[in-house]
Design a protein around this motif. Sequence first.
Motif, short mmCIF file in Angstrom:
data_model
loop_
_atom_site.label_atom_id
_atom_site.label_comp_id
_atom_site.label_asym_id
_atom_site.label_seq_id
_atom_site.Cartn_x
_atom_site.Cartn_y
_atom_site.Cartn_z
N THR A 12 -3.90 3.55 -0.76
CA THR A 12 -4.27 2.88 -2.00
C THR A 12 -3.43 1.61 -2.13
OG1 THR A 12 -4.67 3.16 -4.36
CG2 THR A 12 -2.64 4.11 -3.49
N ILE B 165 -1.94 8.00 0.57
CA ILE B 165 -2.29 9.04 -0.41
C ILE B 165 -2.79 10.32 0.25
CG2 ILE B 165 -2.65 7.46 -2.32
CD1 ILE B 165 -5.66 7.62 -1.81
N VAL C 95 0.83 -1.20 0.00
CA VAL C 95 0.00 0.00 0.00
C VAL C 95 0.87 1.25 0.00
CG1 VAL C 95 -1.95 -1.10 1.17
CG2 VAL C 95 -0.17 -0.01 2.53
N ALA D 242 -5.66 7.93 4.20
CA ALA D 242 -6.20 7.08 3.15
C ALA D 242 -5.03 6.39 2.46
CB ALA D 242 -7.01 7.89 2.15
N ARG E 146 -10.41 0.14 -3.71
CA ARG E 146 -9.22 0.85 -4.18
C ARG E 146 -8.62 1.77 -3.13
NH1 ARG E 146 -11.05 3.72 -9.48
NH2 ARG E 146 -10.33 5.28 -8.06
N ILE E 147 -9.47 2.35 -2.30
CA ILE E 147 -9.03 3.30 -1.27
C ILE E 147 -9.44 2.74 0.10
CG2 ILE E 147 -9.22 5.65 -0.37
CD1 ILE E 147 -7.98 5.52 -3.17
#
Length: 134
Positions: free
Chosen positions: A130, A79, A76, A128, A106-107
């Motif tokens: 990704t 973001i 990961v 967050a 995705r997030i």
Amino acid sequence: MDNEYLTWLQNDFEDSPFWKHMGISMDYLSEGEARIKMPVSQNQMNCNQYLHGGAITSLLDSIMGVTIRSSRDVKVATISFNSHFVAPVKDGVLYATANVVHSGKRILPMESKVIDDQGRLIATASAAFTFLKK
């Protein structure tokens, strides 16, 4: 996740040059749950002789990554990241924990917190992440 993967994951994080530099180690690790710790050292202090916020932020970010990866064999990247510093630190050992806010495709929104060895809240974060392609 099986124990073999969790052992590998712990070794992978603890062997990272950054974790070694910061003195971070795994305190507890199971599927979907982790706690890391970091002793406060003199080389982490700011010019006011308090623990630098970047050291605390590193713990907050690191525990979120460990927690995600303890339940999924993925890589990961952070973001977005928002931290809140609650109390200053001069010494002792810090502990960080995290939890998944919502399991997206995705997030992945996360929350984390750092406490000291007296149980005092030091900082919190929301972030967050990704998933990276393999």
